[in-house]
Design a protein around this motif. Structure first.
Motif, PDB file in Angstrom:
ATOM      1  N   LYS A 511      16.567 -32.065 -66.219  1.00  0.00           N
ATOM      2  CA  LYS A 511      15.311 -32.796 -66.050  1.00  0.00           C
ATOM      3  C   LYS A 511      15.486 -34.278 -66.376  1.00  0.00           C
ATOM      4  O   LYS A 511      14.682 -35.109 -65.965  1.00  0.00           O
ATOM      5  CB  LYS A 511      14.228 -32.187 -66.947  1.00  0.00           C
ATOM      6  CG  LYS A 511      13.946 -30.713 -66.665  1.00  0.00           C
ATOM      7  CD  LYS A 511      13.548 -30.458 -65.233  1.00  0.00           C
ATOM      8  CE  LYS A 511      13.204 -29.003 -64.966  1.00  0.00           C
ATOM      9  NZ  LYS A 511      14.373 -28.117 -65.060  1.00  0.00           N
ATOM     10  N   LYS A 592       5.159 -30.372 -63.486  1.00  0.00           N
ATOM     11  CA  LYS A 592       5.835 -30.159 -62.211  1.00  0.00           C
ATOM     12  C   LYS A 592       7.093 -31.017 -62.167  1.00  0.00           C
ATOM     13  O   LYS A 592       7.204 -32.028 -62.866  1.00  0.00           O
ATOM     14  CB  LYS A 592       4.915 -30.519 -61.037  1.00  0.00           C
ATOM     15  CG  LYS A 592       3.734 -29.569 -60.867  1.00  0.00           C
ATOM     16  CD  LYS A 592       4.199 -28.189 -60.454  1.00  0.00           C
ATOM     17  CE  LYS A 592       3.049 -27.215 -60.290  1.00  0.00           C
ATOM     18  NZ  LYS A 592       3.524 -25.857 -59.925  1.00  0.00           N
ATOM     19  N   ASN A 593       8.037 -30.614 -61.316  1.00  0.00           N
ATOM     20  CA  ASN A 593       9.309 -31.311 -61.215  1.00  0.00           C
ATOM     21  C   ASN A 593       9.366 -32.091 -59.898  1.00  0.00           C
ATOM     22  O   ASN A 593       9.656 -31.520 -58.853  1.00  0.00           O
ATOM     23  CB  ASN A 593      10.463 -30.307 -61.280  1.00  0.00           C
ATOM     24  CG  ASN A 593      11.815 -30.989 -61.236  1.00  0.00           C
ATOM     25  OD1 ASN A 593      11.899 -32.222 -61.252  1.00  0.00           O
ATOM     26  ND2 ASN A 593      12.867 -30.198 -61.174  1.00  0.00           N
ATOM     27  N   LYS A 596      12.214 -32.136 -57.048  1.00  0.00           N
ATOM     28  CA  LYS A 596      12.225 -31.171 -55.956  1.00  0.00           C
ATOM     29  C   LYS A 596      10.876 -31.230 -55.244  1.00  0.00           C
ATOM     30  O   LYS A 596       9.929 -31.851 -55.735  1.00  0.00           O
ATOM     31  CB  LYS A 596      12.480 -29.760 -56.494  1.00  0.00           C
ATOM     32  CG  LYS A 596      13.790 -29.615 -57.267  1.00  0.00           C
ATOM     33  CD  LYS A 596      13.932 -28.212 -57.821  1.00  0.00           C
ATOM     34  CE  LYS A 596      15.226 -28.056 -58.616  1.00  0.00           C
ATOM     35  NZ  LYS A 596      15.352 -26.684 -59.191  1.00  0.00           N
ATOM     36  N   SER A 602       5.363 -24.434 -57.169  1.00  0.00           N
ATOM     37  CA  SER A 602       6.737 -24.888 -57.387  1.00  0.00           C
ATOM     38  C   SER A 602       7.077 -24.816 -58.873  1.00  0.00           C
ATOM     39  O   SER A 602       6.230 -24.513 -59.724  1.00  0.00           O
ATOM     40  CB  SER A 602       6.933 -26.306 -56.855  1.00  0.00           C
ATOM     41  OG  SER A 602       6.086 -27.219 -57.521  1.00  0.00           O
ATOM     42  N   GLU A 603       8.313 -25.129 -59.182  1.00  0.00           N
ATOM     43  CA  GLU A 603       8.846 -24.974 -60.539  1.00  0.00           C
ATOM     44  C   GLU A 603       7.935 -25.586 -61.605  1.00  0.00           C
ATOM     45  O   GLU A 603       7.499 -26.726 -61.486  1.00  0.00           O
ATOM     46  CB  GLU A 603      10.225 -25.633 -60.619  1.00  0.00           C
ATOM     47  CG  GLU A 603      10.846 -25.616 -62.004  1.00  0.00           C
ATOM     48  CD  GLU A 603      12.090 -26.488 -62.100  1.00  0.00           C
ATOM     49  OE1 GLU A 603      12.750 -26.435 -63.142  1.00  0.00           O
ATOM     50  OE2 GLU A 603      12.393 -27.211 -61.135  1.00  0.00           O
TER      51      GLU A 603
END
Length: 699
Positions: A511, A592-593, A596, A602-603
């Motif tokens: 991250k 959230k990331n 991506k 989402s992840e």
């Protein structure tokens, strides 16, 4: 800085008045000096109002009305980062103020100063810039108020915002204003942002693209089956038929580039990103993907609804300065001293920077917690050897207290000097957020030879006895050049060298966009080898971050065990501080990331937001401090790791609070807990972060 000085120069008015939240120090590491000297070199009369009392508009009238504009900046640092710790506690001092006096600048200084300047001279042009304005140019999450705030433009009521290192835009803007062009019509300068009516376009050839269309899979066409028994299509009439022409790749690229130059990407509005965290993360992702000056498009974001709505328009980022341009900027006749009006007052930031030299700007590391790339960009801008050597000679000749020690030749990093993509065409088309993550790009030239040559030239300057490197080292690049590491370790380490692995675990490192701990260990081995060859006892000072997005309690426990295993006892440590617009800040706010594709499912990113969890993560970094042991014992029990509580060599904390210091050498560092076990080197008492940030040029 005063009417008396204007009278002595025979000035009836200033062309430009710069307002700053810092003390005025005429040195190129301080943004206002750099900007002021640059404008002076182009023939403009520049006044500086330093740390004005913002309680009234009167201090903003001290130098009269500027003929062209007020240039507003919070200073070298963001005013909120300057005033508050990562735990939102007020700092007791300000390194950029005489005698380190706290409270000499307001929170959100750019907005407050701009409003007061407007009050003092309602008809004056207001131009805002510097790192505070740069990092708030669109809607952004604000950690200190824990909410999404508008762009700084509508709040400050400024006419135009200059973001990034804006020398070229600043000079062009000043000339055009001097020629009589209204500031509201200057809309074509790269690196500028301004407010416009909804639907405004620079010309008829421009087109708007919704950001949602860019970050979503496009239509997938079915490939024709060459074996399908389908009738051939009827032959078209030959009248007016044109022969098929194969369009060369270069022509296609040129056409695509020409089209992109007239496209603007519409980000979700302020209201949308304020209410919807997924939309905020999406906007952050698109913003960072449109950050390469070689291919970035203009961005636009609506603020407000109904008849009062306005758009914040961002032109593409500035083109980086060439080496001759950098040399010109840093070659101005700086006095290299605080303004005489401060007398004998001590300014800590000046004490830290006075014998150091900026040799480059920018960083292609892309660390998600860092704001350098949002401000200075990823393309390295380097000065020439001759320019740097000339500055060393100026330090020697101008500064009477110079004793022969140059404290740094660096910048955002110590060793990215003159590094660039091997192909200009590839660089201009690249959309990677980092050139070194997840691995060093094969197109990146990592040659350190020019930097080694610079070090050798600098050491040969008469009067220079010693040069140490104070900027952070990018160790995953350094290990690619054993010659550089040997040169650095043999001649330019003061006994301790700071280095920033930031963590040991893959989760948080992914991250952060930082390399695995193996890269650090490879560098440490090389460092020890060359230190031994030089006959020197030198040590590494590692930096680590607590509570970074993506970090679990188990990650921090594993880091603490790694620290104990390597006998590191950190003194000062840093808890993650979410600065505006950084990618890690987006992770903190939205979970959230944005590295991506972002969607509702989402992840999800593990985020330490609660005060207790952030305190626990920080306590793991200072596992040796008795004050942290009760919290660590409780956490270890909850984690099912009570086996790490006790007095054995494998244990992290003792079972009971000691009434006295544990056995071992008597030598201690401040607030470091029990001494290290016998045989531990003093260098293992490392600091986690410097007490105050190193000043940089923030234009």
């Amino acid at each position: 800085m005063s009417r008396a000085e204007m009278d002595a120069l025979g000035w009836d008015a200033c062309d430009v008045i710069l307002v700053t939240g810092d003390a005025y120090i005429d040195h190129p590491s301080f943004g206002m000096a750099l900007v002021g000297r640059l404008l002076e070199a182009h023939g403009f009369r520049v006044g500086i109002i330093s740390q004005p009392d913002w309680q009234s508009a009167e201090p903003f009238r001290a130098l009269g009305r500027p003929r062209l504009y007020f240039g507003i900046t919070a200073g070298n640092m963001d005013s909120l980062v300057n005033r508050y710790t990562s735990d939102r506690k007020i700092r007791s001092d300000d390194a950029y103020t005489p005698d380190a006096e706290a409270g000499r600048r307001p929170d959100r200084a750019v907005t407050v100063y701009a409003q007061r300047a407007r009050e003092a001279h309602p008809d004056a042009n207001i131009v805002i810039g510097s790192i505070e304005a740069s990092l708030r140019r669109i809607a952004h999450y604000d950690y200190w108020s824990d909410k999404v705030r508008r762009s700084v433009l509508p709040d400050s009521k400024a006419d135009i915002l200059l973001f990034g290192n804006a020398e070229r835009a600043l000079v062009a803007l000043t000339y055009r204003l001097a020629a009589g062009e209204p500031i509201g019509q200057i809309r074509d300068l790269r690196g500028t942002a301004f407010m416009v009516k909804p639907g405004w376009m620079p010309g008829a050839e421009w087109e708007e693209i919704d950001s949602l269309a860019l970050d979503r899979p496009g239509r997938i066409d079915r490939h024709p089956d060459p074996y399908a028994m389908e009738p051939a299509p009827a032959r078209q009439a030959q009248d007016g038929a044109q022969p098929v022409r194969i369009v060369p790749a270069a022509e296609r690229v040129a056409a695509r580039r020409a089209r992109r130059e007239h496209q603007v990407v519409r980000l979700p509005s302020y209201e949308q990103v304020r209410e919807d965290e997924v939309m905020y993360a999406h906007a952050s992702r698109v913003f960072h993907l449109e950050s390469n000056p070689g291919n970035a498009r203009a961005l636009v974001q609506r603020h407000g609804e109904g008849p009062g709505a306005r758009d914040v328009w961002l032109n593409p980022p500035p083109v980086p300065l060439s080496t001759p341009e950098m040399d010109f900027v840093y070659g101005r006749p700086y006095a290299r001293a605080p303004h005489p009006g401060y007398g004998d007052a001590r300014i800590p930031a000046w004490d830290m920077i006075k014998f150091s030299i900026n040799i480059m700007r920018g960083c292609f590391g892309g660390c998600t917690f860092c704001s350098i790339t949002e401000h200075e960009g990823r393309i390295i801008q380097s000065r020439s050897h001759a320019s740097i050597i000339r500055e060393i000679e100026e330090i020697r000749d101008k500064q009477s207290d110079f004793k022969g020690h140059i404290t740094d030749l660096g910048g955002p990093t110590a060793n990215m000097y003159r590094m660039a993509c091997k192909s200009k065409a590839i660089e201009e088309n690249c959309r990677r957020l980092s050139c070194v993550y997840p691995g060093v790009c094969e197109n990146l030239d990592t040659d350190h030879s020019s930097l080694v040559e610079l070090y050798r030239k600098a050491r040969a300057v008469p009067g220079v006895k010693r040069i140490t490197i104070g900027s952070g080292l990018r160790y995953d690049l350094a290990v690619r050049s054993p010659e550089y590491v040997k040169e650095l370790v043999t001649h330019h380490v003061s006994g301790l060298l700071k280095i920033a692995p930031e963590h040991t675990e893959d989760g948080p490192l992914s991250k952060m966009m930082k390399p695995g701990i193996g890269a650090y260990e490879a560098f440490a081995e090389m460092f020890e080898k060359f230190s031994k060859q030089a006959g020197k006892k030198q040590h590494l000072v590692p930096y680590f971050i607590a509570a970074h997005p993506g970090t679990t309690d188990e990650d921090m426990l594993n880091l603490a065990l790694w620290l104990k295993r390597h006998d590191f006892r950190l003194d000062q440590v840093q808890t993650f501080l979410p600065t505006p617009m950084a990618i890690a800040t987006t992770m903190y706010h939205t979970r959230k990331n944005p590295l991506k594709k972002v969607s509702a499912d989402s992840e999800a990113v593990e985020t330490a937001r609660a005060g207790r969890i952030r305190k626990l993560h920080k306590a793991f970094l200072r596992w040796h401090d008795p004050e942290n042991w009760p919290l660590l014992r409780e956490a270890l029990k909850q984690m099912g790791r009570a086996d790490l509580i006790g007095n054995g060599p494998r244990c992290l904390v003792p079972r009971q609070q000691p009434g006295a210091a544990m056995p071992g050498p008597a030598r201690r560092t401040r607030d470091s807990g029990p001494p290290a076990s016998p045989g531990t080197s003093p260098h293992r008492r490392a600091t986690g972060r410097p007490a105050s940030p190193r000043p940089k040029s923030r234009v």
